[in-house]
Design a protein around this motif. Structure first.
Motif, PDB file in Angstrom:
ATOM      1  N   LYS A   1       0.816  -1.207   0.000  1.00 19.13           N
ATOM      2  CA  LYS A   1       0.000   0.000   0.000  1.00 19.13           C
ATOM      3  C   LYS A   1       0.853   1.262   0.000  1.00 19.13           C
ATOM      4  O   LYS A   1       0.475   2.274  -0.588  1.00 19.13           O
ATOM      5  CB  LYS A   1      -0.926   0.003   1.218  1.00 19.13           C
TER       6      LYS A   1
ATOM      7  N   VAL B   1      -2.851  -5.666  -6.123  1.00 23.33           N
ATOM      8  CA  VAL B   1      -4.083  -5.377  -5.379  1.00 23.33           C
ATOM      9  C   VAL B   1      -3.805  -4.399  -4.245  1.00 23.33           C
ATOM     10  O   VAL B   1      -4.515  -3.395  -4.075  1.00 23.33           O
ATOM     11  CB  VAL B   1      -4.703  -6.681  -4.832  1.00 23.33           C
ATOM     12  N   GLU B   2      -2.763  -4.652  -3.466  1.00 23.49           N
ATOM     13  CA  GLU B   2      -2.421  -3.764  -2.359  1.00 23.49           C
ATOM     14  C   GLU B   2      -1.995  -2.388  -2.868  1.00 23.49           C
ATOM     15  O   GLU B   2      -2.328  -1.360  -2.273  1.00 23.49           O
ATOM     16  CB  GLU B   2      -1.301  -4.387  -1.518  1.00 23.49           C
TER      17      GLU B   2
ATOM     18  N   LYS C   1      -5.010  -0.404  -3.886  1.00 23.45           N
ATOM     19  CA  LYS C   1      -5.741   0.092  -2.717  1.00 23.45           C
ATOM     20  C   LYS C   1      -5.134   1.408  -2.228  1.00 23.45           C
ATOM     21  O   LYS C   1      -5.847   2.384  -1.980  1.00 23.45           O
ATOM     22  CB  LYS C   1      -5.715  -0.947  -1.597  1.00 23.45           C
TER      23      LYS C   1
ATOM     24  N   LEU D   1      -7.040   5.077  -2.802  1.00 26.65           N
ATOM     25  CA  LEU D   1      -7.372   5.807  -1.580  1.00 26.65           C
ATOM     26  C   LEU D   1      -6.736   7.194  -1.590  1.00 26.65           C
ATOM     27  O   LEU D   1      -7.388   8.195  -1.257  1.00 26.65           O
ATOM     28  CB  LEU D   1      -6.894   5.017  -0.360  1.00 26.65           C
TER      29      LEU D   1
END
Length: 504
Positions: A196, A228-229, A232, A236
């Motif tokens: 992330k 995917v991370e 995210k 965000l």
């Protein structure tokens, strides 16, 4: 220029002194030592002090508009709804003759400067010192690069610091209104981070500058094992920074999704040079099509040949930008700095790995030929369309009698159209300044006739001190270019009028 001399002189002196004390620094097979850290720290600190001391204005209209955007935002006004006008720097002209007066950069481009802007206001220091933040990010970018190389025990790390600081100090000084180091630093941090956190830095870069968008798909492919991370964190970050402004005024905010084709073309490289020098002029839509085709092809190639092209992701934005309407120096300068990250990340001690490409040869040939054919056809059509529709042509340029410098010329313009055309802009170009726009009158040329207009400047910094220069007349995006070569002796001594005979 002053900054360039200071930067080169300083780092040359440091290099001579340090290498004299420790000749092993230039040995590519040595291990890194504390002397490397000391040299880097001293270099960065000294560069920062010199750079900040050289800040004496915004440098570019980008930074002045950012300062104005911060002020609007602090007064609870949407920066994207306001009109802007530079007061201390040269403006960016549009092809319609007006000045670029809208804020077209993503929100973080001004939000990031708010704390420093407020501090400067409290201290009653001029707001153009927000350029200091650009210097800080240039330092961070250099230190991140050095850190990556330090982990690999690569003795070339110290030289990379010298390279980065000298090139940016000369070609795109962060203390003089170039903020490319900011988005480049966020991209560098995204590259070296994982999960992330990598996505957050990628979102910060994308929320600061549109240039970061060009490498976005390549970074996602590069980090696809953890995509995917990363997505995210990216989504965000973009939602938190950009979404409020999108909801505030959707129509105005979408100006950030903009192309440069309303501005006068300027370039240091790329296809646009052929266009604005009228060597091979095309309709503006060709640049959009060419960039889109190049973008799509490079994504395909990077994905299909990932094992071979893995660390070349920083090259692709430069290829795409080669087809851009405007190709300013800072569009290209920071990608080579980011390439150093890839170079230092590679393990040169590992045995070469044989890579087998599972790609159909016919597929590759078909795609490549299809790209070349499409660009050739589109370019040929765009050129033919441009030539057929361009109504203006300069038939003569007259330099009034007198001496250098030249502050006015008479331009005879022919209109081949069935309707009147308006001259929207007159541009005078010499090698050292390709963005000089002069005043002119009158502006309208009747159908199938010629009109003599007077082009002039009231600023000594925009006068011509050369006997060779180019005059360009714009009518929208249509350009007529005229190369002027006069004999300095005739102008200065005999006082004769010089009339030139080469036009395009």
């Amino acid at each position: 220029m002053q900054a360039s001399v200071v930067a080169v002189s300083f780092f040359s002196a440091v290099a001579i002194f340090v290498i004299s004390l420790n000749p092993r620094l230039i040995d590519p097979n040595r291990d890194m030592e504390k002397i490397d850290d000391v040299v880097v720290i001293i270099s960065v600190l000294t560069y920062s002090v010199i750079a900040i001391s050289l800040i004496n204005g915004y440098g570019t209209d980008d930074m002045e508009y950012i300062s104005q955007a911060v002020a609007y935002f602090l007064h609870m006004k949407d920066p994207y709804e306001q009109l802007y006008h530079p007061s201390g720097v040269q403006p960016t002209y549009l092809i319609n003759g007006a000045i670029a007066s809208n804020f077209v950069y993503p929100p973080l481009s001004f939000l990031l400067y708010i704390p420093l802007y407020l501090l400067l206001s409290i201290l009653h220091v001029s707001s153009y010192f927000i350029n200091g933040l650009n210097v800080v990010f240039q330092d961070i970018l250099v230190l991140v690069t050095y850190w990556v190389a330090r982990k690999r025990n690569n003795p070339m790390a110290t030289l990379s610091v010298v390279f980065a600081l000298i090139t940016t100090g000369i070609l795109a000084p962060s203390f003089y209104g170039v903020n490319g180091a900011v988005w480049a630093t966020f991209l560098a941090l995204s590259y070296v981070s994982k999960g992330k956190k990598s996505g957050v830095f990628l979102g910060l870069a994308s929320s600061f500058s549109q240039l970061a968008w060009l490498v976005l798909p390549f970074i996602l492919i590069y980090k696809r094992s953890n995509i995917v991370e990363i997505l995210k964190g990216f989504l965000l970050t973009v939602a938190v920074i950009d979404l409020p402004f999108l909801l505030w005024n959707p129509a105005k905010f979408l100006d950030v999704v903009t192309l440069d084709q309303n501005t006068i073309p300027v370039g240091v490289t790329g296809f646009t040079i052929f266009n604005f020098t009228t060597l091979f002029s095309v309709e503006p839509w060709f640049f959009t099509v060419a960039m889109a085709i190049a973008f799509a092809f490079l994504i395909y190639a990077y994905y299909r040949f990932f094992d071979v092209l893995k660390e070349t992701l920083w090259v692709f934005p430069m290829i795409i930008l080669w087809f851009s309407w405007r190709t300013l120096t800072d569009y290209f300068l920071f990608w080579p700095e980011l390439m150093l990250l890839s170079i230092f990340s590679m393990d040169y001690n590992r045995k070469p790995i044989t890579v087998r490409l599972n790609v159909n040869r016919n597929e590759l040939i078909a795609v490549f030929l299809g790209i070349v054919f499409t660009l050739a056809v589109a370019g040929g059509y765009a050129h033919a369309e441009y030539v057929a529709e361009n109504p203006i042509r300069i038939s003569e340029v007259i330099v009034p009698t007198g001496s250098l410098p030249i502050s006015k010329v008479y331009i005879v313009i022919n209109n081949t159209a069935n309707t009147s055309v308006n001259v929207t802009l007159v541009r005078v170009s010499i090698p050292s300044n390709l963005n000089m726009v002069w005043n002119f009158s009158p502006s309208q040329v009747p159908p199938h006739s010629s009109t003599k207009i007077l082009a002039y400047t009231n600023y000594t910094t925009m006068e011509i001190n050369s006997t060779s220069f180019t005059v360009q007349v714009y009518s929208g995006y249509f350009i007529s270019s005229y190369k002027v070569n006069i004999n300095a002796t005739n102008v200065l001594i005999n006082g004769t009028t010089a009339s030139i005979k080469q036009a395009s």
